[in-house]
Design a protein around this motif. Structure first.
Motif, PDB file in Angstrom:
ATOM      1  N   SER A  58       0.789  -1.086  -0.263  1.00 46.50           N
ATOM      2  CA  SER A  58      -0.106  -0.072   0.069  1.00 46.50           C
ATOM      3  C   SER A  58       1.172   1.106  -0.270  1.00 46.50           C
ATOM      4  CB  SER A  58      -1.061   0.276   1.028  1.00 46.50           C
ATOM      5  OG  SER A  58      -0.010  -0.017   2.545  1.00 46.50           O
ATOM      6  N   LYS A  59       2.120   1.284  -0.222  1.00 49.26           N
ATOM      7  CA  LYS A  59       3.300   2.008   0.300  1.00 49.26           C
ATOM      8  C   LYS A  59       4.345   1.893  -0.585  1.00 49.26           C
ATOM      9  CE  LYS A  59       1.584   4.899   4.071  1.00 49.26           C
ATOM     10  NZ  LYS A  59       1.813   5.404   6.006  1.00 49.26           N
ATOM     11  N   ASN A  60       4.483   1.228  -1.540  1.00 43.03           N
ATOM     12  CA  ASN A  60       5.129   0.814  -2.269  1.00 43.03           C
ATOM     13  C   ASN A  60       6.505   1.084  -2.691  1.00 43.03           C
ATOM     14  OD1 ASN A  60       4.118   2.089  -4.265  1.00 43.03           O
ATOM     15  ND2 ASN A  60       3.686   0.667  -5.864  1.00 43.03           N
ATOM     16  N   PHE A  61       6.441   2.776  -2.544  1.00 45.88           N
ATOM     17  CA  PHE A  61       8.120   3.412  -2.696  1.00 45.88           C
ATOM     18  C   PHE A  61       8.707   3.473  -1.187  1.00 45.88           C
ATOM     19  CE2 PHE A  61       5.937   4.340  -6.820  1.00 45.88           C
ATOM     20  CZ  PHE A  61       7.227   4.463  -7.171  1.00 45.88           C
ATOM     21  N   LYS A  62       7.777   2.590  -0.545  1.00 46.26           N
ATOM     22  CA  LYS A  62       8.056   3.314   1.138  1.00 46.26           C
ATOM     23  C   LYS A  62       8.953   1.934   1.707  1.00 46.26           C
ATOM     24  CE  LYS A  62       6.557   7.799   1.664  1.00 46.26           C
ATOM     25  NZ  LYS A  62       7.207   9.063   2.662  1.00 46.26           N
ATOM     26  N   LEU A  63       9.775   2.352   2.553  1.00 45.62           N
ATOM     27  CA  LEU A  63      10.085   1.877   3.662  1.00 45.62           C
ATOM     28  C   LEU A  63      10.025   2.082   4.983  1.00 45.62           C
ATOM     29  CD1 LEU A  63      13.498  -0.521   2.519  1.00 45.62           C
ATOM     30  CD2 LEU A  63      11.314  -0.982   2.615  1.00 45.62           C
TER      31      LEU A  63
ATOM     32  N   GLU B  72      18.449  -3.157  -8.925  1.00 50.04           N
ATOM     33  CA  GLU B  72      19.020  -1.741  -9.167  1.00 50.04           C
ATOM     34  C   GLU B  72      17.591  -1.373  -7.921  1.00 50.04           C
ATOM     35  OE1 GLU B  72      21.810  -0.555 -10.106  1.00 50.04           O
ATOM     36  OE2 GLU B  72      22.008  -2.894  -9.486  1.00 50.04           O
ATOM     37  N   ILE B  73      17.019  -1.268  -6.818  1.00 53.50           N
ATOM     38  CA  ILE B  73      16.118  -0.507  -6.387  1.00 53.50           C
ATOM     39  C   ILE B  73      17.072   0.109  -4.837  1.00 53.50           C
ATOM     40  CG2 ILE B  73      14.511  -0.564  -4.507  1.00 53.50           C
ATOM     41  CD1 ILE B  73      13.427  -3.198  -6.412  1.00 53.50           C
ATOM     42  N   TYR B  74      17.700   1.699  -5.309  1.00 54.89           N
ATOM     43  CA  TYR B  74      18.346   3.052  -4.316  1.00 54.89           C
ATOM     44  C   TYR B  74      17.127   3.273  -3.096  1.00 54.89           C
ATOM     45  CZ  TYR B  74      21.500   1.311  -7.558  1.00 54.89           C
ATOM     46  OH  TYR B  74      22.460   0.844  -8.455  1.00 54.89           O
ATOM     47  N   VAL B  75      17.846   3.974  -1.944  1.00 50.99           N
ATOM     48  CA  VAL B  75      17.520   4.985  -1.752  1.00 50.99           C
ATOM     49  C   VAL B  75      17.398   6.247  -2.589  1.00 50.99           C
ATOM     50  CG1 VAL B  75      17.174   5.465   0.992  1.00 50.99           C
ATOM     51  CG2 VAL B  75      18.320   3.218   0.159  1.00 50.99           C
TER      52      VAL B  75
ATOM     53  N   GLN C 219      11.906   2.230  -6.411  1.00 49.05           N
ATOM     54  CA  GLN C 219      11.431   1.791  -7.544  1.00 49.05           C
ATOM     55  C   GLN C 219      11.173   0.945  -5.809  1.00 49.05           C
ATOM     56  OE1 GLN C 219      10.663   1.579 -10.739  1.00 49.05           O
ATOM     57  NE2 GLN C 219      11.320   2.807 -11.044  1.00 49.05           N
ATOM     58  N   PRO C 220       9.479   0.244  -6.502  1.00 44.82           N
ATOM     59  CA  PRO C 220       8.597  -0.461  -5.702  1.00 44.82           C
ATOM     60  C   PRO C 220       9.131  -1.755  -5.636  1.00 44.82           C
ATOM     61  CG  PRO C 220       6.700   0.315  -6.977  1.00 44.82           C
ATOM     62  CD  PRO C 220       8.414   1.078  -7.357  1.00 44.82           C
TER      63      PRO C 220
ATOM     64  N   ARG D 202       9.156  -5.748 -10.693  1.00 49.69           N
ATOM     65  CA  ARG D 202       8.684  -3.779  -9.648  1.00 49.69           C
ATOM     66  C   ARG D 202       7.994  -5.112  -8.606  1.00 49.69           C
ATOM     67  NH1 ARG D 202      13.689  -3.741  -9.854  1.00 49.69           N
ATOM     68  NH2 ARG D 202      14.749  -1.704 -10.840  1.00 49.69           N
ATOM     69  N   GLU D 203       6.643  -5.607  -9.510  1.00 49.90           N
ATOM     70  CA  GLU D 203       5.282  -5.567  -8.496  1.00 49.90           C
ATOM     71  C   GLU D 203       5.410  -7.346  -8.569  1.00 49.90           C
ATOM     72  OE1 GLU D 203       2.163  -6.317 -12.419  1.00 49.90           O
ATOM     73  OE2 GLU D 203       2.842  -4.022 -12.085  1.00 49.90           O
ATOM     74  N   ALA D 204       6.547  -8.402  -7.886  1.00 49.30           N
ATOM     75  CA  ALA D 204       6.064  -9.365  -7.642  1.00 49.30           C
ATOM     76  C   ALA D 204       4.684 -10.049  -6.743  1.00 49.30           C
ATOM     77  CB  ALA D 204       7.947  -9.885  -7.229  1.00 49.30           C
TER      78      ALA D 204
END
Length: 760
Positions: free
Chosen positions: A349-354, A377-380, A394-395, A576-578
Motif C-alpha cells: 500500500s506504500k510501495n515506494f517506502k520503507l 537495482e532499487i536504491y534509497v 522503485q517498488p 517491481r510488482e512481484a
C-alpha cells in the motif's frame, strides 16, 4: 628588469669634484666648450646643502650644462635625470632637465622633445629638485619620448630666463627607473602592486579585484606566494599564476577570460581542489557554459560530492558541460562501499517506502537496497529521519512485511546525489578511471536531460552510471565505452552494471560494453536503445549468460533496434510488482526488437535471446514486435530464441495479443519462431480431419489460436483419385499443448496446403 637591462652599464655622470672638463656649455658633443677654467663657473667644495657644488653665473639666455659622457639608452630601458638647484644671488632663473639625443655614428636625432618640465626659482637659498624621465615608449610619466633611434644621450640642465643670476647645482644623478614601467612593458599587472601580501593569511581579495580593474586588457600576474581570498573574486582579465590561492568552500573564483581546468590547477596547486572550484564557478557564472579540462587527469582521493562543491545551489537547470579530461580514483584510498543493515517494514500500500526503519539516520541516500523479495537495482532515493521512513527509487516487489534489509552505498567518482534537482547537465569526452574500486557517476534524484557522450568508464568497481531516482528522465548516453574488470569472472558471478535508469524517455545509443553482469537495467518507459554492442560471454562450456538489457516495467513502450547483442539476452520482467496477479492494464506491452544482431557461443541449449519473466499469474504479452533480426548460435545449437522464465509464474498463452515475429534470420536455432507462422502441410492419406502441428515454431511455443489464411497448393483428391472442390473449416487450440490446427473436410481427401497460423 632593472638589473637585466642596465647591469654593467655606467649611468651616473662624474661628480663636479672630479673636474669640470666633462661638463659642456653646449650639447655635450665632442669638441663643445666646457666649464673648465672659466671665470663664470667654479667648484664650491663646501656648501651647507650640497657638500660640493658647481656655482654658475648665468650669462646666456639659455645656459646649458651637459655631461659629455654618452649615457646609453637601451630598448625598454627608462632613465630618470635628477638635479638639485638653488639660487644664490642676482636674477632668479628657471631650471629644467635637458638632453641631446644621439644616434649611431654620432649624429643627432632631430624632432624629439629634449627638455623636461621647467621650474621657476622663487627665492634664494631654497633647494629645488627637478627631474625628467627619458625612454623609448610613449607611456604615462615619460617626459622625453625618444623612440628606438636614439641610442645614447648627453644629459644635464638648462637655466632659462633673465641673466645675471648665480646658482649652485648639486651633482646630477641618472638612474634606471624601468621598474616603474614594468607592467606596461610586458603587458602584465602584478597583484602585489595593488596591495596583495601573499603570505597565506592576509585577505588579498580586494587587491586581486583592484589589479583586475587596472589591467584594462593586460594580463594579471599572481606572482610567487600563497594568496588567501576570503571572499568570492571575479577576474575579467586573463590571469597568470606563479603563486597559488586558497579560498573557503563558499567563495567562488571566476576566471572569465581563461576559464578552464588548467588555469584552476595553476591557481590552487591541487588538481582535486581545482576541479571542485572550477565546477563551482561553472554553476555560478553565466559567461561560460562548459568546463574544458584541457586533457588533464585529475586524481581523486575521495568521491567528489558535486553539490558540496557548490554549497550555494541545491538545484540547477541551465545547460552546463564538463569535457575533455580524465578523472581517476587514487589507488591508495579505500573505495570500498559502505554497507548498513537495518530492520524495516514494506507494504504494497506504500510501495515506494520503507517504514519503521531502525536507525534510519545511518542509511545513506543513494544506497542499493537488498533483501528477500527485493528486485534488482532499487536504491534509497531519500531518508526521512523524523518519520523513520525511506523513499525508494522503485517498488521493491515481493517483500511484504518486516525484515532486515542491506543498504550498500557505492562510492562514485562524481556524485550528483546531493542536488535536489539537476537538469540538462552534460559530460563529454571524459574518461573515468575507476581502478576496479570506485564507481563512475551517481545522478541527482530528480532531473531532465542528463547527457553522457563519448566517455570511457574504465573498470568500475560496481556501477558505471547509476540513478537512485528520476534524475535520468530523458537521459542520453551516447558513444561511450564501458570496460568491466570482471572479464575473467563467470557471467553469473559478476556484480558490475553499466547503466541503471528509472526515468522515462532515455536514449542509450552507439555504446560498447564488455563483460558486465548487465549492460542496462531500465525501470522506465519510452526508451530508445539502439546501435550498442554489449558482450557478456565467458570461457565456460555450456555456459550461463546474464541479461544484457533488463526491462523491469511491463508496459515499457521501448524500442531495441540495430544493436549487436553478444552472448547476452533481453529480459522483460515485472519484478517491481512481484507476485502481483494480473487484474487489469496492458500486460507486457509495447516492446519492439528490430534489426539487431544476436550471437551466442558455448551456451547451454536452453539459452534464449528474449526472455519474459512474469511474477504473479495471469500475465500475458500485449504488443511485441520482433522483426528483421539475425539470430545465430556458435559451437552448439539452442532450442529457440525466445522463452518464458516460469520460475515464479507462466504467461497466460490464451491472452496473447498483437505479436509480430517476422522476417528474422535463424542460424543453428532448432525452432525459429514466426507469428503469423506459415506451415506447409502434405496430407498423404485420405482423411476428413487434417491435423497440422506448428512444430514449436510459434513464439513462446504458444497456442495455435487463429488461422489467417489457408491455400491448397494442388487439387484435392478423394479415395477414387477424383478431384474435389471442398472449402474446409478449421479448429484451433487443438492437441494437448493447444498448438495444433485441425482442418475439417466433408469427405475424406488428401492433398497439400499452406496455412497461416497465429498465436495471438
Amino acid at each position: 628588469m632593472n638589473k637585466a637591462i642596465t647591469d654593467g652599464l655606467v649611468l651616473m655622470p662624474t661628480p663636479f669634484a672630479a673636474g669640470l672638463g666633462q661638463w659642456s656649455r653646449g650639447d655635450g658633443v665632442p669638441g663643445s666648450d666646457t666649464y673648465h677654467n672659466i671665470a663664470t663657473a667654479a667648484f664650491v667644495p663646501a656648501d651647507q646643502d650640497f657638500g660640493g657644488a658647481l656655482e654658475i653665473l648665468k650669462t646666456e639666455a639659455t645656459q646649458k650644462l651637459r655631461y659629455k659622457g654618452e649615457t646609453p639608452l637601451l630598448p625598454g630601458c627608462y632613465l630618470r635625470v635628477t638635479a638639485r638647484v638653488k639660487a644664490i644671488a642676482g636674477s632668479l632663473p628657471s631650471v629644467r632637465v635637458a638632453g641631446w639625443a644621439g644616434k649611431a655614428g654620432g649624429g643627432h636625432v632631430g624632432g624629439l622633445t629634449e627638455t623636461g618640465p621647467s621650474v621657476q626659482l622663487t627665492s634664494y637659498g631654497e633647494v629645488v629638485e627637478i627631474s625628467a624621465i627619458i625612454g623609448a615608449g610613449n607611456r604615462g610619466g615619460v617626459d622625453m619620448v625618444w623612440g628606438t633611434e636614439a641610442i645614447y644621450g648627453h644629459f644635464g640642465i638648462d637655466l632659462t630666463g633673465p641673466t645675471g643670476g648665480v646658482v649652485r647645482v648639486d651633482d646630477i644623478e641618472i638612474e634606471d627607473v624601468t621598474g616603474v614601467f614594468l607592467r606596461d612593458i610586458v603587458n602584465v599587472v602584478d597583484v602585489r602592486d595593488f596591495g596583495a601580501v601573499g603570505n597565506g593569511s592576509a585577505d588579498d581579495s580586494a587587491a586581486f579585484e583592484a589589479a583586475d580593474a587596472a589591467a584594462n586588457g593586460r594580463t594579471v600576474l599572481v606572482s610567487k606566494g600563497t594568496y588567501r581570498l576570503a571572499n568570492s573574486v571575479t577576474m575579467d582579465s586573463r590571469v597568470e599564476f606563479e603563486g597559488t590561492v586558497t579560498m573557503p568552500r563558499g567563495a567562488i573564483l571566476s576566471l572569465r577570460k581563461n576559464f578552464g581546468l588548467p588555469a584552476y590547477i595553476d591557481a590552487f596547486g591541487d588538481e582535486e581542489e581545482a576541479l571542485a572550484k572550477a565546477i563551482q564557478s561553472l554553476l555560478n557564472n553565466a559567461d561560460h557554459e562548459s568546463l574544458d579540462m584541457g586533457g588533464r587527469r585529475v586524481t581523486l582521493r575521495a568521491p567528489m560530492d558535486v553539490q558540496a562543491m557548490v554549497p550555494n545551489r541545491s538545484s540547477y537547470a541551465q545547460r552546463r558541460v564538463i569535457r575533455n579530461g580524465q578523472i581517476r580514483a587514487e589507488t591508495n584510498v579505500d573505495w570500498s562501499p559502505r554497507v548498513v543493515t537495518s530492520r524495516a517494514t514494506y507494504s504494497a500500500s506504500k510501495n515506494f517506502k520503507l517504514t519503521n526503519v531502525v536507525n534510519v539516520a545511518n542509511v545513506p541516500v543513494g544506497a542499493l537496497v537488498e533483501g528477500a523479495g527485493v528486485g534488482r537495482e532499487i536504491y534509497v532515493r531519500s531518508v526521512d529521519i523524523p518519520n523513520a521512513e525511506i523513499e525508494l527509487s522503485q517498488p521493491i516487489g515481493d517483500a511484504e512485511g518486516t525484515q532486515v534489509f542491506t543498504f550498500t552505498r557505492f562510492k562514485f567518482l562524481l556524485d550528483f546525489s546531493g542536488f535536489n534537482r539537476l537538469d540538462v547537465f552534460q559530460l563529454n569526452d571524459l574518461e573515468f578511471q575507476c581502478g576496479e574500486q570506485a564507481s563512475g557517476i551517481l545522478l541527482a534524484p530528480v532531473g531532465i536531460g542528463m547527457q553522457v557522450r563519448d566517455c570511457v568508464f574504465n573498470r568500475p568497481g560496481h556501477r558505471a552510471i547509476a540513478s537512485h531516482g528520476s534524475g535520468c528522465q530523458g537521459m542520453v548516453v551516447q558513444g561511450c565505452q564501458f570496460i568491466s574488470h570482471e572479464g575473467g569472472t563467470l557471467s553469473q558471478n559478476r556484480v558490475s552494471v553499466a547503466i541503471t535508469a528509472n526515468g522515462q524517455d532515455i536514449k542509450i545509443q552507439d555504446n560498447r560494453a564488455s563483460q558486465f553482469r548487465h549492460f542496462l537495467v531500465f525501470s522506465g518507459a519510452q526508451g530508445l536503445i539502439s546501435g550498442n554492442h554489449f558482450y557478456q560471454g565467458d570461457p565456460a562450456s555450456a555456459g550461463i549468460r546474464t541479461a544484457g538489457i533488463v526491462l523491469a516495467l511491463k508496459a515499457c513502450n521501448t524500442t531495441i533496434a540495430d544493436n549487436y547483442i553478444d552472448n547476452a539476452f533481453i529480459e522483460w520482467t515485472n519484478e517491481r510488482e512481484a507476485q502481483a496477479e494480473f487484474t487489469d492494464g496492458f500486460g507486457f506491452a509495447g516492446l519492439s526488437v528490430t534489426g539487431n544482431i544476436f550471437l551466442c557461443s558455448h551456451v547451454a541449449r536452453w539459452f534464449s535471446f528474449l526472455v519474459v519473466k512474469p511474477y504473479g499469474t495471469g500475465h500475458f504479452v500485449n504488443g511485441l514486435n520482433v522483426s528483421g533480426n539475425t539470430f545465430r548460435a556458435v559451437s552448439g545449437n539452442i532450442a529457440r530464441v525466445e522463452r518464458v522464465d516460469d520460475s515464479f509464474a507462466p504467461l497466460d498463452l490464451t491472452k496473447m495479443k498483437k505479436i509480430d515475429f517476422s522476417n528474422n534470420t535463424y542460424h543453428a536455432i532448432d525452432n525459429g519462431s514466426s507469428n503469423p507462422l506459415t506451415v506447409s502441410h502434405s496430407q498423404n492419406t485420405h482423411a476428413e480431419t487434417w491435423v497440422i502441428g506448428t512444430e514449436s515454431r510459434l513464439p513462446f511455443d504458444g497456442h495455435a489460436r487463429e488461422v489467417d489464411t489457408l491455400v491448397h497448393r494442388g487439387r484435392l483428391r478423394n479415395e477414387a483419385n477424383v478431384s474435389e472442390w471442398y472449402m474446409p473449416y478449421t479448429l484451433t487450440n487443438q492437441g494437448g499443448a493447444k498448438n495444433q490446427v485441425h482442418v475439417i473436410y466433408p469427405r475424406k481427401v488428401r492433398g497439400d496446403l499452406n496455412i497461416q497460423v497465429r498465436m495471438d
